[in-house]
Scaffold this motif. Sequence first.
Motif, PDB file in Angstrom:
ATOM      1  N   SER A  14      -1.174 -14.005   2.738  1.00 46.60           N
ATOM      2  CA  SER A  14      -2.056 -12.967   2.175  1.00 46.60           C
ATOM      3  C   SER A  14      -1.229 -11.774   1.709  1.00 46.60           C
ATOM      4  CB  SER A  14      -3.052 -12.497   3.239  1.00 46.60           C
ATOM      5  OG  SER A  14      -3.774 -13.602   3.728  1.00 46.60           O
ATOM      6  N   PRO A  15      -0.829 -11.779   0.418  1.00 49.21           N
ATOM      7  CA  PRO A  15       0.051 -10.710  -0.071  1.00 49.21           C
ATOM      8  C   PRO A  15      -0.675  -9.389  -0.302  1.00 49.21           C
ATOM      9  CG  PRO A  15      -0.522 -12.175  -1.879  1.00 49.21           C
ATOM     10  CD  PRO A  15      -1.099 -12.786  -0.625  1.00 49.21           C
ATOM     11  N   ALA A  16       0.080  -8.291  -0.167  1.00 51.53           N
ATOM     12  CA  ALA A  16      -0.374  -6.972  -0.629  1.00 51.53           C
ATOM     13  C   ALA A  16       0.849  -6.271  -1.211  1.00 51.53           C
ATOM     14  CB  ALA A  16      -0.942  -6.171   0.532  1.00 51.53           C
ATOM     15  N   MET A  17       0.721  -5.759  -2.442  1.00 48.99           N
ATOM     16  CA  MET A  17       1.844  -5.137  -3.140  1.00 48.99           C
ATOM     17  C   MET A  17       1.656  -3.627  -3.093  1.00 48.99           C
ATOM     18  SD  MET A  17       2.570  -8.223  -3.908  1.00 48.99           S
ATOM     19  CE  MET A  17       3.777  -8.624  -5.157  1.00 48.99           C
ATOM     20  N   LEU A  18       2.604  -2.917  -2.503  1.00 43.35           N
ATOM     21  CA  LEU A  18       2.457  -1.462  -2.307  1.00 43.35           C
ATOM     22  C   LEU A  18       3.682  -0.708  -2.802  1.00 43.35           C
ATOM     23  CD1 LEU A  18       1.345  -1.178   1.430  1.00 43.35           C
ATOM     24  CD2 LEU A  18      -0.040  -1.798  -0.506  1.00 43.35           C
ATOM     25  N   HIS A  19       3.457   0.508  -3.303  1.00 44.40           N
ATOM     26  CA  HIS A  19       4.569   1.408  -3.623  1.00 44.40           C
ATOM     27  C   HIS A  19       4.438   2.767  -2.962  1.00 44.40           C
ATOM     28  CE1 HIS A  19       4.701  -1.092  -7.491  1.00 44.40           C
ATOM     29  NE2 HIS A  19       5.741  -1.413  -6.773  1.00 44.40           N
ATOM     30  N   THR A  20       3.255   3.096  -2.503  1.00 47.40           N
ATOM     31  CA  THR A  20       2.948   4.489  -2.182  1.00 47.40           C
ATOM     32  C   THR A  20       3.306   4.836  -0.746  1.00 47.40           C
ATOM     33  OG1 THR A  20       1.192   4.423  -3.805  1.00 47.40           O
ATOM     34  CG2 THR A  20       1.093   6.209  -2.198  1.00 47.40           C
ATOM     35  N   LEU A  21       4.149   5.850  -0.631  1.00 47.47           N
ATOM     36  CA  LEU A  21       4.638   6.296   0.687  1.00 47.47           C
ATOM     37  C   LEU A  21       3.481   6.609   1.632  1.00 47.47           C
ATOM     38  CD1 LEU A  21       7.293   7.050   2.171  1.00 47.47           C
ATOM     39  CD2 LEU A  21       7.076   9.339   1.196  1.00 47.47           C
ATOM     40  N   GLN A  22       2.458   7.257   1.094  1.00 49.37           N
ATOM     41  CA  GLN A  22       1.355   7.745   1.939  1.00 49.37           C
ATOM     42  C   GLN A  22       0.524   6.626   2.566  1.00 49.37           C
ATOM     43  OE1 GLN A  22       2.336   8.917  -0.927  1.00 49.37           O
ATOM     44  NE2 GLN A  22       2.445  11.146  -0.851  1.00 49.37           N
ATOM     45  N   GLU A  23       0.633   5.399   2.033  1.00 49.08           N
ATOM     46  CA  GLU A  23      -0.194   4.306   2.566  1.00 49.08           C
ATOM     47  C   GLU A  23       0.510   3.501   3.652  1.00 49.08           C
ATOM     48  OE1 GLU A  23      -2.590   2.123  -0.638  1.00 49.08           O
ATOM     49  OE2 GLU A  23      -0.502   1.991  -1.263  1.00 49.08           O
ATOM     50  N   LEU A  24       1.844   3.647   3.726  1.00 55.09           N
ATOM     51  CA  LEU A  24       2.617   2.687   4.517  1.00 55.09           C
ATOM     52  C   LEU A  24       2.243   2.706   5.993  1.00 55.09           C
ATOM     53  CD1 LEU A  24       6.087   3.204   2.830  1.00 55.09           C
ATOM     54  CD2 LEU A  24       4.502   1.306   2.507  1.00 55.09           C
ATOM     55  N   GLN A  25       2.037   3.915   6.532  1.00 58.89           N
ATOM     56  CA  GLN A  25       1.752   4.009   7.968  1.00 58.89           C
ATOM     57  C   GLN A  25       0.426   3.326   8.320  1.00 58.89           C
ATOM     58  OE1 GLN A  25       4.189   4.918   9.883  1.00 58.89           O
ATOM     59  NE2 GLN A  25       5.375   5.456   8.059  1.00 58.89           N
ATOM     60  N   ASP A  26      -0.499   3.280   7.366  1.00 62.14           N
ATOM     61  CA  ASP A  26      -1.759   2.570   7.606  1.00 62.14           C
ATOM     62  C   ASP A  26      -1.582   1.055   7.477  1.00 62.14           C
ATOM     63  OD1 ASP A  26      -3.177   4.892   8.029  1.00 62.14           O
ATOM     64  OD2 ASP A  26      -3.725   5.119   5.922  1.00 62.14           O
ATOM     65  N   PHE A  27      -0.719   0.667   6.530  1.00 57.84           N
ATOM     66  CA  PHE A  27      -0.599  -0.754   6.206  1.00 57.84           C
ATOM     67  C   PHE A  27       0.288  -1.530   7.172  1.00 57.84           C
ATOM     68  CE2 PHE A  27      -1.725  -3.684   2.948  1.00 57.84           C
ATOM     69  CZ  PHE A  27      -2.552  -2.989   2.091  1.00 57.84           C
ATOM     70  N   ILE A  28       1.437  -0.970   7.488  1.00 56.95           N
ATOM     71  CA  ILE A  28       2.485  -1.771   8.138  1.00 56.95           C
ATOM     72  C   ILE A  28       2.077  -2.285   9.526  1.00 56.95           C
ATOM     73  CG2 ILE A  28       4.896  -1.733   8.938  1.00 56.95           C
ATOM     74  CD1 ILE A  28       5.591  -0.352   6.385  1.00 56.95           C
ATOM     75  N   PRO A  29       1.288  -1.542  10.310  1.00 58.46           N
ATOM     76  CA  PRO A  29       0.879  -2.114  11.604  1.00 58.46           C
ATOM     77  C   PRO A  29       0.140  -3.452  11.475  1.00 58.46           C
ATOM     78  CG  PRO A  29       0.453   0.238  11.571  1.00 58.46           C
ATOM     79  CD  PRO A  29       0.867  -0.144  10.180  1.00 58.46           C
ATOM     80  N   HIS A  30      -0.432  -3.740  10.296  1.00 59.78           N
ATOM     81  CA  HIS A  30      -1.239  -4.957  10.132  1.00 59.78           C
ATOM     82  C   HIS A  30      -0.472  -6.131   9.517  1.00 59.78           C
ATOM     83  CE1 HIS A  30      -4.628  -2.559  11.278  1.00 59.78           C
ATOM     84  NE2 HIS A  30      -4.288  -1.665  10.369  1.00 59.78           N
ATOM     85  N   ILE A  31       0.773  -5.902   9.092  1.00 62.86           N
ATOM     86  CA  ILE A  31       1.499  -6.986   8.414  1.00 62.86           C
ATOM     87  C   ILE A  31       2.179  -7.898   9.433  1.00 62.86           C
ATOM     88  CG2 ILE A  31       1.920  -5.562   6.375  1.00 62.86           C
ATOM     89  CD1 ILE A  31       4.871  -5.316   7.330  1.00 62.86           C
ATOM     90  N   HIS A  32       2.543  -9.112   8.970  1.00 58.50           N
ATOM     91  CA  HIS A  32       3.330 -10.020   9.800  1.00 58.50           C
ATOM     92  C   HIS A  32       4.772 -10.109   9.323  1.00 58.50           C
ATOM     93  CE1 HIS A  32      -0.867 -11.302  10.646  1.00 58.50           C
ATOM     94  NE2 HIS A  32      -0.394 -11.183  11.859  1.00 58.50           N
ATOM     95  N   ALA A  33       5.022  -9.691   8.093  1.00 69.27           N
ATOM     96  CA  ALA A  33       6.392  -9.592   7.576  1.00 69.27           C
ATOM     97  C   ALA A  33       6.360  -8.699   6.342  1.00 69.27           C
ATOM     98  CB  ALA A  33       6.943 -10.965   7.215  1.00 69.27           C
ATOM     99  N   LEU A  34       7.522  -8.106   6.043  1.00 64.70           N
ATOM    100  CA  LEU A  34       7.660  -7.195   4.898  1.00 64.70           C
ATOM    101  C   LEU A  34       8.712  -7.768   3.950  1.00 64.70           C
ATOM    102  CD1 LEU A  34       7.327  -4.247   3.636  1.00 64.70           C
ATOM    103  CD2 LEU A  34       9.249  -3.620   5.131  1.00 64.70           C
ATOM    104  N   CYS A  35       8.447  -7.675   2.644  1.00 61.05           N
ATOM    105  CA  CYS A  35       9.427  -8.069   1.629  1.00 61.05           C
ATOM    106  C   CYS A  35       9.710  -6.845   0.763  1.00 61.05           C
ATOM    107  CB  CYS A  35       8.867  -9.212   0.780  1.00 61.05           C
ATOM    108  SG  CYS A  35       9.963  -9.734  -0.546  1.00 61.05           S
TER     109      CYS A  35
END
Length: 240
Positions: A14-35
């Motif tokens: 389940s991909p999600a493509m992000l660039h925005t610094l302000q969103e990362l703290q909300d997003f990263i706790p839910h991921i299983h890996a980062l590319c």
Amino acid sequence: MDLMANTLLAAGASPAMLHTLQELQDFIPHIHALCINIGTLSPDWLPSMKSAALTAAQLGKPWVLDPVAVFASEFRLTACLELVGLRPTVVRGNASEIIALANASRGTGKGVDSIHESTDAVDAAKSLALASGAVVAVSGAVDIITDGQQVIGVHNGVAMMQKITATGCAVTALIAAFIAVDPSHPLEATASALSVFGVSGEMGMEFARGPASLRMHLIDALHGLDQAAILSRVKIASIE
Ligand SMILES: Nc1ncnc2c1ncn2[C@@H]1O[C@H](COP(=O)(O)OP(=O)(O)OP(=O)(O)O)[C@@H](O)[C@H]1O
Ligand SMILES: Cc1ncsc1CCO
Ligand SMILES: [Mg+2]
């Protein structure tokens, strides 16, 4: 980004493509890996990349770096050296990228493509793996995967895959999906992802008439893969 996300969806991730610094703290706790892929690097995106890598590492999430065209500019080289210092789980590049990164010096490539064979980059891959603590993968006719000790070769894929932009980026994303499933075996997960992507290229090529239709049939083949197809086609061998 299109091919990367569609490759991940075809593989069941389940991909999600992000660039925005302000969103990362909300997003990263839910991921299983980062590319992290520096393909179209800009000064605005680099702080997001560093913050994402740091946060993922702090939360114990595996992450993968694709050092696209690191040989092409001082800005890319400095950015990649900083990112490698944030301890990626895996670094996947083409041979010219891995040679430049291992030597911490630009060297040459052709556009974003390699002018070297993957087999020219075995020593560079091993020294980068030992220096960084990452598993290093070099894509090419034979994909090379090493943790600095073991060296594995993946002999799947077709040459036409080089004529589709971002197949390298897509296989890096697939590596991230595979280490999400098996984070304690990054070497095996990386070799498996490269083999599965190569097998999809081989199966897609049976229906393709050129790069554009291979792109379509590769995604279809990846989506339709079953255990029998993988077991009959996978070609992974120990090199050292
Ligand atoms: N000659 C070849 N034979 C078989 N497979 C190949 C060959 N060349 C590349 N591949 C496969 O194509 C995929 C992309 O590898 P490549 O080395 O072209 O990446 P890249 O240069 O980073 O690509 P991009 O920058 O377009 O994302 C990998 O899965 C690799 O195994
Ligand atoms: C062609 C190209 N330019 C920047 S990223 C990219 C996709 C392949 O790496
Ligand atoms: Mg690339």
